[in-house]
Design a protein around this motif. Structure first.
Motif, PDB file in Angstrom:
ATOM      1  N   VAL A  22      37.892  43.438  35.926  1.00 42.31           N
ATOM      2  CA  VAL A  22      39.075  43.610  36.773  1.00 42.31           C
ATOM      3  C   VAL A  22      40.225  42.848  36.106  1.00 42.31           C
ATOM      4  O   VAL A  22      40.086  41.663  35.810  1.00 42.31           O
ATOM      5  N   TRP A  64      31.119  40.162  31.940  1.00 41.33           N
ATOM      6  CA  TRP A  64      32.283  41.056  31.909  1.00 41.33           C
ATOM      7  C   TRP A  64      33.363  40.451  30.991  1.00 41.33           C
ATOM      8  O   TRP A  64      33.466  39.226  30.877  1.00 41.33           O
ATOM      9  N   GLY A  94      34.924  35.224  25.591  1.00 44.35           N
ATOM     10  CA  GLY A  94      35.829  34.125  25.233  1.00 44.35           C
ATOM     11  C   GLY A  94      35.101  33.033  24.469  1.00 44.35           C
ATOM     12  O   GLY A  94      33.905  33.138  24.176  1.00 44.35           O
ATOM     13  N   PHE A 114      36.018  38.950  42.180  1.00 44.55           N
ATOM     14  CA  PHE A 114      34.697  38.565  41.666  1.00 44.55           C
ATOM     15  C   PHE A 114      33.952  37.681  42.674  1.00 44.55           C
ATOM     16  O   PHE A 114      32.747  37.860  42.899  1.00 44.55           O
ATOM     17  N   ILE A 167      37.640  41.567  29.732  1.00 43.01           N
ATOM     18  CA  ILE A 167      38.692  42.585  29.586  1.00 43.01           C
ATOM     19  C   ILE A 167      38.825  43.031  28.131  1.00 43.01           C
ATOM     20  O   ILE A 167      39.518  43.990  27.834  1.00 43.01           O
ATOM     21  N   SER A 168      38.169  42.301  27.225  1.00 42.32           N
ATOM     22  CA  SER A 168      38.130  42.702  25.814  1.00 42.32           C
ATOM     23  C   SER A 168      36.756  43.327  25.549  1.00 42.32           C
ATOM     24  O   SER A 168      35.735  42.755  25.920  1.00 42.32           O
TER      25      SER A 168
END
Ligand code: NAI
Ligand code: DG6
Length: 510
Positions: free
Chosen positions: A178, A140, A68, A265, A142-143
């Motif tokens: 996740v 981590w 991000g 997490f 998600i992208s």
């Protein structure tokens, strides 16, 4: 000669209350408070001993939401400082810096010189602190986009700087994460191509395995996990599900739907003995997580990085009310066009941010019963709008209206434009540096045999957070300068110096 002195090397306190050995600083400290019963006030003294490890262990941070705007800006910013990168813009040549970090760019008064003039030192020279350029970073998302392309996608750093850092960042690819569509805005769905499959228990195990491998592969002694992923909605606190540590662990095993990704997490981090910091406003720290951190004596801190508007708000409300003016209305608009703004355009995630941004003047109001009645509170309205065109360059507009002497009105209006992630990245760094320091500090009462670690809920980091988590029963302090002095006075205590009083009595006695 007069002037403000500066010490440019680690300070050494010479006092019978402090012992420096190769590995430790032991400080005997008299903590003073007053007990109030009715109108009777009794001063109290408590003798405490602090023990600080002097060797900074090899430290790594795992960022959740690494790809991000904050994650990429932090990674690129630290790397640019490490490589001493320079870059060109139309204004000329720029050098990497750590502006915005209290640990790297702020000094504190440590005493007076022979001419009774103040002498300052950087915070990092009071006790040994981690140098951010020594930090190992991974994480981590998600992208699946690598960190170089994610930095370009963020549109935060200057083009020439991006160009120079790109080769260093292109092989950094976030681990799968996740993901639960239910907890963040639906508009994030098209980013989610890097997701751990399986049950919540399997996801928890995968995260724990990631942490262990990171430690082993890089020889890291201390890992901090920090959430800078999208703001989630609040999780419901349900009896039997997430209200106690045991119920939470059982609920994860049972694949309960109301367990947020951020909570998984936090649990993974605590079970691996790693400090966990929550930079977003959601209630990751449901009672079960707090109990788990206490049980394992693992440090946690949150919630929600405090960058621009809220810092000003805590300063202005403190200034107005502690000048004796009656702050009657606070209205805060924001518009921004980054992915954070996009995610916050959904009502459920906006609500988390609204709660976090709205609580920040409560303590200064409640402390003044001369101006405000028991249940009286100023109007306080928070608006956030998503405007893609402005990107990361957030606009914050605030109107403060106060009642003044004899029926008068005082209205202050502010307009702030600033790259949100360039404010957030140094704050994230400070959270990591100060949390790391706290893992090296132990404390005991003078009469106790054993030292203990600090309370796992790190309220000492409140300066950096909008909605500070505090130990159960402890008051929440929002006043920015009080929060800052709680950090600098804490550093002073670690080397046996008394708290800053600002009394300057040496100049007041004839
Ligand atoms: P961003 O949207 O650019 O970055 C968030 C990243 O998290 C994205 O790359 C997204 O793919 C990823 N993500 C979402 N869910 C995830 C999950 N379950 N696991 C791993 N990755 C996941 O947002 P930005 O600007 O970096 O902000 C991050 C967070 O920090 C937001 O919650 C924001 O509200 C908070 N924050 C930001 C401040 C600022 O000034 N930039 C200040 C205060 C808080
Ligand atoms: C809209 O306000 C976006 C938010 O993520 C904020 O930018 C962030 O929470 C910072 O808020 P503040 O009040 O600390 O400037």
């Amino acid at each position: 000669m007069s002037g403000i002195g500066f010490v440019g090397e680690p300070i050494v306190v010479e006092s019978p209350n402090v012992e420096y050995s190769k590995n430790e600083i032991i400080s005997r400290y008299e903590y003073r408070e007053s007990r109030v019963v009715g109108n009777r006030v009794t001063p109290l003294n408590e003798n405490l001993i602090f023990k600080t490890q002097r060797q900074v262990p090899k430290t790594g941070v795992l960022l959740v939401g690494w790809g991000g705007n904050n994650g990429t800006t932090l990674t690129a910013g630290i790397l640019a400082n490490k490589l001493k990168t320079t870059w060109m813009t139309k204004e000329g040549e720029h050098h990497a810096n750590f502006l915005g970090s209290i640990c790297r760019s702020v000094t504190m008064r440590i005493g007076i010189d022979d001419n009774l003039q103040p002498v300052h030192a950087p915070l990092y020279d009071v006790v040994p602190m981690l140098n951010p350029v020594d930090l190992e970073i991974w994480g981590w998302d998600i992208s699946s986009m690598n960190i170089a392309d994610a930095m370009v996608r963020a549109r935060v750093l200057d083009y020439d700087l991006q160009r120079k850092l790109y080769p260093e960042l292109k092989d950094m690819v976030p681990w799968p994460s996740v993901y639960s569509e239910d907890f963040i805005a639906a508009n994030q769905n098209d980013r989610a191509d890097n997701v751990i499959q399986g049950t919540k228990q399997e996801q928890l195990q995968a995260l724990r395995q990631n942490i262990r491998e990171f430690k082993q592969s890089k020889g890291i002694e201390n890992v901090i996990v920090l959430w800078t992923a999208n703001t989630e909605r609040y999780a419901e606190v349900r009896e039997g599900v997430n209200d106690t540590a045991d119920n939470l662990l059982r609920a994860i095993e049972a694949n309960e739907s109301e367990i947020a990704p951020s909570t998984i997490f936090a649990v993974a981090s605590i079970l691996e003995g790693c400090t966990y910091i929550n930079g977003s406003p959601q209630n990751t720290f449901i009672p079960g997580v707090i109990e788990l951190s206490e049980r394992h004596q693992v440090l946690i801190a949150g919630d929600d990085f405090k960058t621009g508007q809220t810092k000003i708000k805590t300063v202005l409300s403190d200034f107005l009310i502690n000048s004796g003016l009656k702050l009657a209305s606070v209205v805060s608009y924001n518009h921004l066009g980054n992915n954070d703004g996009k995610n916050l355009s959904a009502p459920k995630t906006f609500r988390s941010k609204e709660i976090s941004k709205s609580g920040v003047i409560d303590d200064v109001i409640r402390a003044n019963r001369l101006i405000y009645g028991e249940n009286e509170h100023p109007d306080h309205c928070v608006v956030i709008k998503y405007v893609p065109y402005v990107g990361d360059s957030k606009r914050a507009m605030d109107e403060y209206t106060s009642e003044i002497f004899m029926g008068g009105r005082n209205t202050i209006v502010l307009h702030n434009t600033c790259e949100d992630s360039l404010l957030a990245a140094p704050i994230i760094m400070d959270l990591i540096l100060l949390a790391e320091l706290c893992t090296r500090v132990e404390i005991k009462r003078a009469q106790d045999e054993e030292y203990t670690r600090m309370h796992p809920v790190l309220s000492i980091l409140s300066f950096l957070l909008k909605s500070p988590q505090v130990p159960s029963g402890s008051p929440v302090v929002h006043s920015l300068f009080n929060q800052r002095y709680s950090i600098t006075n804490f550093l002073r205590a670690l080397v046996g110096l008394p708290p800053e009083t600002f009394m300057l009595l040496e100049h007041k006695i004839p």
